[in-house]
Design a protein around this motif. Sequence first.
Motif, short mmCIF file in Angstrom:
data_model
loop_
_atom_site.label_atom_id
_atom_site.label_comp_id
_atom_site.label_asym_id
_atom_site.label_seq_id
_atom_site.Cartn_x
_atom_site.Cartn_y
_atom_site.Cartn_z
N LEU A 1 1.63 7.37 13.42
CA LEU A 1 2.43 7.65 12.05
C LEU A 1 3.45 7.02 11.54
O LEU A 1 3.78 6.64 10.78
CB LEU A 1 2.22 9.16 12.03
N PHE A 2 4.58 7.35 12.74
CA PHE A 2 5.91 7.15 12.68
C PHE A 2 5.87 5.50 12.18
O PHE A 2 6.69 5.34 10.95
CB PHE A 2 6.69 7.20 13.99
N PHE A 3 5.55 4.58 12.85
CA PHE A 3 5.65 3.37 12.36
C PHE A 3 4.84 2.85 11.30
O PHE A 3 5.14 1.86 10.60
CB PHE A 3 5.28 2.41 13.68
N MET A 4 3.84 3.70 11.02
CA MET A 4 3.01 3.31 9.85
C MET A 4 3.76 3.51 8.72
O MET A 4 4.05 2.75 7.76
CB MET A 4 1.82 3.98 9.62
N TRP B 1 0.91 -0.95 0.12
CA TRP B 1 0.06 0.08 -0.06
C TRP B 1 0.84 1.30 0.27
O TRP B 1 0.75 2.03 -0.93
CB TRP B 1 -0.88 0.10 1.06
N TRP B 2 1.79 1.41 1.03
CA TRP B 2 2.85 2.32 1.08
C TRP B 2 4.15 1.83 0.92
O TRP B 2 4.68 1.03 1.49
CB TRP B 2 2.56 3.04 2.43
N HIS B 3 4.95 2.43 -0.20
CA HIS B 3 6.16 2.19 -0.49
C HIS B 3 7.12 3.05 -0.25
O HIS B 3 8.36 2.84 -0.51
CB HIS B 3 6.13 1.79 -2.11
N TRP B 4 6.64 4.18 0.47
CA TRP B 4 7.77 5.25 0.87
C TRP B 4 8.53 5.68 -0.32
O TRP B 4 9.85 5.83 -0.35
CB TRP B 4 8.79 4.60 1.96
N ASP B 5 7.86 5.54 -1.48
CA ASP B 5 8.43 6.19 -2.77
C ASP B 5 8.56 7.58 -2.74
O ASP B 5 7.64 8.28 -2.13
CB ASP B 5 7.63 5.59 -3.68
#
Lengths: 241, 225, 225, 191, 191
Positions: free
Chosen positions: C118-121, A99-103
Motif C-alpha cells: 500500500l505504502f509504495f502504491m 490513476w492515483w494522483h494523491w489528490d
Amino acid sequence: MKWLALLGMSALIIASFQVPPALGFPEPELARIIFFHLPCAFSTVVFVLFAAYSSYRYLATREWIWEFRALAATEISLGTAVATMLSGILFSKVQWGAWWHWDPRQTSFLIVLILLGAYFAVRMSFEEEVSRARAAAVYSSLTLVPVLFLFFVFPRLPQVLKNSLHPSTTVQSGGFSQDYWTVVLGVFIMLLGTCIWIYKLHVRTSLLEQVLKDQDGQLETSGNRPTAYRVDRGVSLREPD
Amino acid sequence: MKSPWAREIGAMVRKEFRTELRSKSASYTAFMLSAITVFTLAFAFYGRELPPDAASGMLWAALLFAGVGTLTRAFVAEEEQGTGDLLRMWAHPHAVYWGKALFAFLQMSATAGLVTLLFFMLAGVGVSNYAMLGLALLGGSAALAGMVTLVSALVSRGSNRGTLAGVVALPLLVPLVALGVTAGRSAITGLAQPAGWASCGGVWCYTLLVLAMAPYQLAAVWGEP
Amino acid sequence: MKSPWAREIGAMVRKEFRTELRSKSASYTAFMLSAITVFTLAFAFYGRELPPDAASGMLWAALLFAGVGTLTRAFVAEEEQGTGDLLRMWAHPHAVYWGKALFAFLQMSATAGLVTLLFFMLAGVGVSNYAMLGLALLGGSAALAGMVTLVSALVSRGSNRGTLAGVVALPLLVPLVALGVTAGRSAITGLAQPAGWASCGGVWCYTLLVLAMAPYQLAAVWGEP
Amino acid sequence: MVGCEGLGKRYGRRWLFRHLDLAVAPGECLVVLGINGSGKSTLLKILAGVVPATEGRCDRGSDPRLTLGYAALDQPVYPVLTVAEHLELAAELRGCSPRVEELLAEVDLAYAAGVAGRHLSTGMRARLKFALAVQAEPPAILLDEPSAGLDEKGRHIVGRIIESRRARTAFVLATNDPEERRFATHEIALG
Amino acid sequence: MVGCEGLGKRYGRRWLFRHLDLAVAPGECLVVLGINGSGKSTLLKILAGVVPATEGRCDRGSDPRLTLGYAALDQPVYPVLTVAEHLELAAELRGCSPRVEELLAEVDLAYAAGVAGRHLSTGMRARLKFALAVQAEPPAILLDEPSAGLDEKGRHIVGRIIESRRARTAFVLATNDPEERRFATHEIALG
Ligand code: HEM
Ligand SMILES: Nc1ncnc2c1ncn2[C@@H]1O[C@H](COP(=O)(O)OP(=O)(O)OP(=O)(O)O)[C@@H](O)[C@H]1O
Ligand SMILES: Nc1ncnc2c1ncn2[C@@H]1O[C@H](COP(=O)(O)OP(=O)(O)OP(=O)(O)O)[C@@H](O)[C@H]1O
Ligand SMILES: [Mg+2]
Ligand SMILES: [Mg+2]
C-alpha cells in the motif's frame, strides 16, 4: 414502470452524447464521465444521511425495522461510494493522466470509503443480534460528522484547495451549463430510483429472516413455558443430622 | 456534601488511578508506544533536517497512534476481567463515561506533553506560535480521549477487540488530525495564521461535539444489558 | 509421525490462529487496520509529497503501529484470562515460546507485506533495490516478533520485576529500527549501498541474537511456577 | 420486588426459555432449578440487567443500583482493589452509605479488609460479593449458587443473610444444591 | 504418585502451612480440609506446579504433563476454543491421544463438543476440566472443589471418575463439601 425506467435511461444515454464537450476540462470529450461520477457522489450523501437517521431512530425506539433500514442504507451508500471512486479513478486517469494522483479529494474520499467499510467490520465482530444492532447503530451515528466533513468541508479548506486539482466549486458557482445540469439531474434521479428499489427488497428480506429465526427456535423448544409453583413450607429437604 | 455527579465521577477516576498505579501496564504501554513512535518518526528524517510543515504531521501522527494504542484498553480490560458487569450494576453509564474519559484525558495530555517534548528535542524545529500549538494539542487530547474511550466501550464486547478498536477509532479521528495538522503547521511556521486559528477552532468544535454526544451513545452501547 | 517438537509448536501455532482469526471478521479487520494505518499516516502529510529518503522511516513507523501494538498482548492476554496456568501444565516452555513467536512472525510479515505494498502504491516513491528492502523487512519482522513476544512474557506475570524487565528490554528495539531504517533508505534511494547492506546484515545478526537467547529467558521468567 | 413479562432468551437457534412471567414480592423466595446448562444463570443475569433478553421485559424497580442486588459464583471482582475499596467504590457509585465494618462483620471477612481482589480465595470472594449485593439493602436480591465453595460457617452466613431479610426482600436463588431448596417459597424448573 | 517434603508457603508475614510432608500413592485419596482461606487451593496449585513454594520441594513425577492432572473450580478455560479443541490442544501439547469422544461421553458433555469456552455454563466448564485432567490417565490427579456447581448427575460423574481410577491413581481432593469426605482414605486439615 420498468419500461418507463428503460425508456428514461436510453433517453439519458443519448442526451449525454448530445451535449457538447465541457471545455472546462483538460479533456473536454471525456468530461462526460461526470454524468456518472457526480450522481453517484450525491446518492452516497443521501444514503449516508438516511443511514445515520435510521440508526438514531433504532437507538430511540428499539424497533428492528430501523436497524434493517440502517443496514440496507449503509450497504447501498458503500456501493455508490465505490462507484464514485472508480469513476473518479477513471476520471483522473483521463484528465490528470494518473490513476492515483494523491489528490486531497482522493485521500479524503478514501477515508470515507473506509468509514463506511468499518461499519461491516463492526457488525461482523458481534455474534449476538441485540449487541450487534446497538454497536452498529452507535457506530454509524458516529460516522456522520466525519463523513460529511471529509466529503464537503475538508476539500474546500483554503490551504487544501490550493494544492488540489479536483474541481469543488463547479456546482455552487453554477459552473455547469444548463444541458449538463439536466443530464446530471436525470441520471441522479434514475440512480436514486434504482437504489431505493434495491433498498426496499433488502429491508423486506431481513425482516423475513428475523421472523424465520424466531419461528425455528420455537419449533426447537420443547413447548418451553416454565412456570413457578408454590412449595409447601412444611417440608424441609435437609437430611436429619 | 458534594453533588451526586461529582461523587460518582470522582469515585470512577479514583478507581482508575488506583488500578493504574498498582498495575502499571497502561502507562508502560503509553510510554513505550510514544517513545518508539517519536523515535522512529524523528529518525525517519535524521541527517536531513525536518521541513517544518512536515513536523506538525509527524507530531499528530505520533499522538494519534500513541493515544489509540493506549486508551482503547479502558473498557476492553473491564470486559476481559469480567468486571464490566459490576460497573453496569453499580453505576450510572454517564458517570462511568465521564470518569474514564477524564482519566484518559489526563493520561493523554501527559503523553502529549512527553511526545511533544521528545519530538522537538529530537527533530530540532522551532515553534513560532506556542499558544496556538498548545491550544490545538489540548483540544486534540480531549477529543482523542473522549472518542477513544467511547470506541473502546463500543468494541469491548465484540470479538478481536484489539484490532477492531484501531479500525474504528483511527478513521473517526482523521478529521481531527486534518484540522490539528493544519493548526500545527501554521503554529510552527507562523504562516497562514488566520487559517491556523480557524482549524484550531475546528479542533475544539470537534472536541465539544464528541463530548456532547458520547455519554448518550455509551449508555446505548455499553450501559444496557 | 512428526517429531514431538514439530507437533507441539504446530499445536501452539494452530491454537493462536484459532484464537486470533476465529471470527470471520478477524482477517478483514486486520487488513483494514494496516490499510488505515498507512492512509492515516499519508493523511497527516496531505498536500506535500514524501521526500524519498524519509519514506523508509515512515514505512517502519507504519510497521510498528500496525504490528507491535497487537503483538504485546501475546502472553499478557493468557495471564489476564487465567489460561496461562493451563499452558504451564500442558506444554514445554520452549514449545510455547516458539509457537507464539512463529505466529507473531507470520502476522508481522503479512502486515509488513501489505503495509509496504500500500505504502509504495500510494506514496509514489520508487524502490531501487528490492532485494535489500525485502531482506531488511523480513529480518526486521522476525526480530520484532521474537523480541515483542519475549517482552510480552516478561510483563505478563504482573510483578514489578517483570514490568521493569520489559522497560529495560524494549529500548533494545531502538537499534533494530535504526538499522532497518538505514537499510530501507539506501534500498529506496539506491545511495550508499554498502552501508545499506551492512545495516541489513546488522538487522539479521540482531534477529539471530534475539531468537537464540529468548526461549531460555522465557523458560526462566514464565515457565517456572 | 423483581419480575418479568413474556421473557424469552434465544442463543442461536435454541430457546433457553420463553413466555416466562415472574413476579417475586418481598417475603417470597423463588428457587430456580434445572440441570447444568439449563439457563439458570442466564435468567438471573437477564433479571440483573447484564445480559440482554431476546424478547419480553423485566421490572427491576426505579433505580437498579439501589433496588437490585446480585451475587453469582462466576462473577469476578477487581484484581487490584482491596475488599474495603470494593465496598467504598460501590457505595460512592450507588449513592448509599458504605457500611464497611458492619457488612464485613456480617459476612465474617473483617480480617481481610485489606486483601486485594486477586488474592482472595473462592470462599472469601463469595463473601465479598454477598456484602456488595446487600450493601444498599435492596428490595430484591438475586443469588446464583450462593453456597458453592463456602465452608460450614459460610453456609450458615448465607442462611442468616436470607432469613434476616426475608420480610422486606424478594429473593431469587439459582442453585444446583438440593440443600438450598429449603429457602424456597416458590420453585421453578428450567429446561 | 504425588508428594512433597518440608513444603511451606508464606504470603507476606503469614505461613499458610509449613514443614508439610506428603506422599500419596495410587489407591490412596487424600482429602484436604480447612476453612475458607486456609490454603487448600494454594497447596494444590503448588503441587500442580503453577504457584511457587516458599520452601521445600514437590515430587510431580518424571514429566508433569503426563504424570499429573489438575482441575480446579477457579480455573478458567480458553474463551474462543471449543470443548473439542481444548482436548485436541492439550493432547498435542502433552503428546498423548486426544480421546475426544470417549472423554466427552464419560463426563456427559458430548452434546456440547462444539460450544466455545466462554459460552459454557459453570457445570459444563467443570466437566470439561475433568476431561482435561484425566486425559493422559496420569498416576496422580488433583481436584479442587470437584462437585461445586454440578447438578445431581454431575456429582455422580465425579464419583465414577474417582472410583473407576482408584486402583491406579493417587487422588488429592481439596473441598469444603462434607459429602466429598466419603472418598477419603486419608485426611489433612489446614489452618
Ligand atoms: C478518485 C478520484 C475522485 C474522487 C474520489 C472524486 C470524488 C468526488 C466527490 C465525492 C464529489 C462530490 C462531492 C462534492 O461535490 O464536493 C465529486 C465531485 C466532482 N468531481 Fe470528482 N472525484 C475524483 C476525481 C475527479 C476528476 C479526475 C475529475 C475531473 C477532473 C472530477 C470532477 C468532479 C466534478 C466536476 C465534481 C463536481 C464538483 C462540485 O461539486 O462542484 N472528479 N468528486
Ligand atoms: N453467550 C452465549 N452464546 C451461546 N450460548 C450460550 C451463551 N451463554 C450461555 N450459553 C448457553 O446457555 C446455556 C445456559 O447457560 P447457563 O450458564 O445459564 O446455565 P446454568 O443453568 O447456569 O448451568 P449451571 O448449572 O452449570 O450454572 C448453556 O448451555 C450455554 O452453553
Ligand atoms: N497471591 C497471593 N498473595 C497474598 N495472599 C494470597 C495470595 N493468594 C492467596 N492468598 C491468601 O492465601 C489464603 C489461602 O488462599 P486459598 O485460595 O488457598 O484458600 P482456600 O483454602 O482454597 O479457600 P477456599 O476454601 O475459599 O477455596 C487466602 O487467605 C488468601 O488471602
Ligand atoms: Mg450457572
Ligand atoms: Mg479454594
